[in-house]
Design an enzyme around this catalytic site. Sequence first.
Site, mmCIF file in Angstrom:
data_model
loop_
_atom_site.group_PDB
_atom_site.id
_atom_site.type_symbol
_atom_site.label_atom_id
_atom_site.label_comp_id
_atom_site.label_asym_id
_atom_site.label_seq_id
_atom_site.Cartn_x
_atom_site.Cartn_y
_atom_site.Cartn_z
ATOM 1 N N ASP A 199 0.942 -0.858 0.034
ATOM 2 C CA ASP A 199 0.535 -0.022 0.162
ATOM 3 C C ASP A 199 1.108 0.864 -0.168
ATOM 4 O O ASP A 199 2.158 1.418 0.788
ATOM 5 C CB ASP A 199 -0.978 0.059 1.134
ATOM 6 C CG ASP A 199 -1.745 0.869 1.671
ATOM 7 O OD1 ASP A 199 -1.678 2.676 0.264
ATOM 8 O OD2 ASP A 199 -2.167 1.426 2.485
ATOM 9 N N GLU A 208 -6.986 0.953 -4.882
ATOM 10 C CA GLU A 208 -7.570 0.710 -3.112
ATOM 11 C C GLU A 208 -8.599 -0.033 -2.491
ATOM 12 O O GLU A 208 -8.544 -0.626 -1.799
ATOM 13 C CB GLU A 208 -6.612 1.534 -2.357
ATOM 14 C CG GLU A 208 -5.276 2.716 -3.081
ATOM 15 C CD GLU A 208 -4.957 3.605 -2.254
ATOM 16 O OE1 GLU A 208 -6.009 4.956 -1.968
ATOM 17 O OE2 GLU A 208 -3.810 4.274 -2.273
ATOM 18 N N LYS A 225 3.160 10.616 -4.085
ATOM 19 C CA LYS A 225 2.360 10.096 -3.990
ATOM 20 C C LYS A 225 0.820 11.270 -4.816
ATOM 21 O O LYS A 225 0.418 11.067 -5.584
ATOM 22 C CB LYS A 225 1.207 9.725 -3.488
ATOM 23 C CG LYS A 225 0.290 8.267 -3.964
ATOM 24 C CD LYS A 225 -0.543 7.688 -3.371
ATOM 25 C CE LYS A 225 -1.283 7.012 -3.439
ATOM 26 N NZ LYS A 225 -1.755 6.305 -2.198
ATOM 27 N N ASP A 238 -12.753 5.724 2.890
ATOM 28 C CA ASP A 238 -10.847 5.653 3.555
ATOM 29 C C ASP A 238 -10.526 7.145 3.751
ATOM 30 O O ASP A 238 -10.956 7.601 2.934
ATOM 31 C CB ASP A 238 -10.907 5.182 2.363
ATOM 32 C CG ASP A 238 -8.787 5.062 2.363
ATOM 33 O OD1 ASP A 238 -8.367 5.558 3.335
ATOM 34 O OD2 ASP A 238 -8.366 5.054 1.136
#
Lengths: 624, 164
Positions: A8, A169, A70, A191
């Site tokens: 992850d 994800e 990211k 999330d």
Amino acid sequence: MAKAIGIDLGTTNSVVAVMEGGQPTVIINAEGNRVTPSVVGFAKNGERLVGQLAKRQAVLNVQNTVYSAKRFIGRRHPEVQSEIKNLPFTIVAGPNDAVRFEVAGKLYAPEEVSAQVLRKLAEDAARYLGEKVTDAVITVPAYFNDAQRQATKDAGAIAGLNVLRIINEPTAAALAYGLDKKGNETILVFDLGGGTFDVSLLEVGDGVFEVKSTAGDTHLGGDDFDKRIVDWMAEDFQRDQGIDLRKDRQALQRLTEAAERAKIELSSQVETSISLPFVTADASGPKHLETKLTRAKFDQLTADLVERCVAPFKQALTDAKLTERDIDEVVLVGGSTRTPAVQALVRKLTGGKEPNQSVNPDEVVAVGAAIQAAVLAGEVKGVLLLDVTPLSLGLETLGGVTTHLVERNTTIPVRRSETFSTADDNQPAVDVHVLQGERELARDNRTLGHFRLEGIRPGPRGQPQIEVAFDIDANGILTVSARDQETTKEQKITITGSTQLSKADIDRMVADAQAHGAEDRQRREEVEARNAADAIAYQVEREIQARADRVPVNERARAEGLIQEVRKLVQGLSGDVTRLRQLTDDLRQLAAGLAAAEGAHAQGFGPSPTDAVHDVVDAEYTRR
Amino acid sequence: MTDDPLEEEALPQSSSEPAEAPGLRAELQQEHDRHLRTRADFENYRRRVERDREVASRQAKRDLLIALVDLADDFDRALVHISESPNSVAAGLHGMQRRLGSLLEAEGVRSFESVGQPFDPTRHEAMATVRGFAGAPGTVVDEAGRGYLWNDELLRPARVRVAE
């Protein structure tokens, strides 16, 4: 075969997991932590630091410490203007407007920085597994476009990894809960991480996930919650003491740590105390911060943050052309979903649906990636899926209680055995009553079968040894056998239906056992107290008979009185556990006294039920 | 498993024996293989459980020691102000600090010196930089919290300010 890992790769933190023996395991990194900060520091001596070490030197090396890579991977410079101004390092446009980090006069692509993080994770995994790791599955947000996915894959290649697949994800999170086995369901993945919020709606069918919609807030997360607590504490302190702790770097660090701790505690408690002695000082002396934060106050401080989750959720539903009622499963991801107010919001938004949250929300994405990696590497194929017994299995013992030999959820095939004995002198046969269920008393459980073992050689109660074995083969077929150790006589019964119960039946039986847990335990305690008292009464009685004249009259009278009372209570099925235990103690002391007095005379008096048979469980067979 | 029963019979079968179902041998071999794998898996699992248990108990202890080290910081901070307190209170505080110190020491925890040494991210966490300090750039000027080792492994980095 080499192990494939699941990664992850997060905005702030990354996690790596692997399947071991059919179970996902989160790998602990070289620094002893389960999460690794996605930070890379380019030290002045040319050394590159990754993770925790990079974070520790960040303030010394602000320009050369890169994080949040990211947010830039696979993107063009003009697209990321709003992100750039939040970060202290230099971000420039490279060839074709690609994003580049300018560090110590050199340009680095975001995928090169991410590759450093990936390499460290793979190295930590290799150290943990004791073998080289090359194959990996890496997760990306569902909203990543082709360029971002490709760049992430490139980062893996730069790190020397063979990227088996890039997966979403939310899909990984759903995989961690085995939701791929569901047929045609709609899954909400909520999330809320450290710094970003993503909500996704997935549809699953035939083991394939489809992302129906995704929405979110790229700057909302747990850090915002912490900051609210910091501000509240600091403002309070300033009002009282006239000092703004946020201006003092060390004090701010302590405040931030205390805030995070308080937030975590408020997930399980309704109030927490925060204590920072000697947090600062002025001319009048040292100052301490001492306060209490209630969950209600915390909820009030963060109400608007929680509220910011609503619009993206609604947006995702609209985009997917669905309503709350279409949601079948809810999966929580990210540490901030442990916050009670966030959980309450999710329940409210989904019409009271119970979310999946048994897997650590900080790790669930990596766990799902590890599962996917194992499937792709072919590790899962060929693994025999072993069944479990849905309910406990056992037999009826003295006083009508159930003695379980095989607990529910035991993986089969399995064999369990235990030695039992008789309940009466010269008992010629025992009845084996095979039971299924979780209740304490035999009559509340389901009868699977009965059989009788005869021809037991006459002897005092407790002396014969009868081994009862439960054997369940891989097909769920149960064979129960009883064998007299002395005569080697054996009887058995085979039961085929023990695993063929409907899910509803099983759930009902387990729920029943939970509902009646307290009263069942009470009744079992009563039975056990009666059994124990009866056994010691029997033993004392035998010993007195055996040495008739050598026992003083007063001792004898006392013993007889106690025995009589026990018999009366036992026959009357008394529930007076306290009195029964008192009598048991008295009789035990008396027996010990007798044995001590006798020690001088002889070598003991015939076998006592407890000494003669090892491994005899307290409960014994009733005589027919 | 020296004499493998599967390889024993290369001889032609007598006609009186019933013909063997096709694929049975391969299937048996496969099952045998699977059985060995399961045995191996179990052995590995047993070892892993052992290791995980060690890791878990070590981690639990580490968490507790870190909390105690935080408490030791509070003592350090308190004793900075010791001149402002009455003597008997100061003595008591010193005593308490020593007790905590020896408790940590008995568990293999010890603090290390950082001031005056070059900044090292494997042992130090930088809190701030200090300008106009006489020492060489990159030297630790002072510490807000001492660093601790637990049996030579870093328990908590020192929180330091570093010369620019």
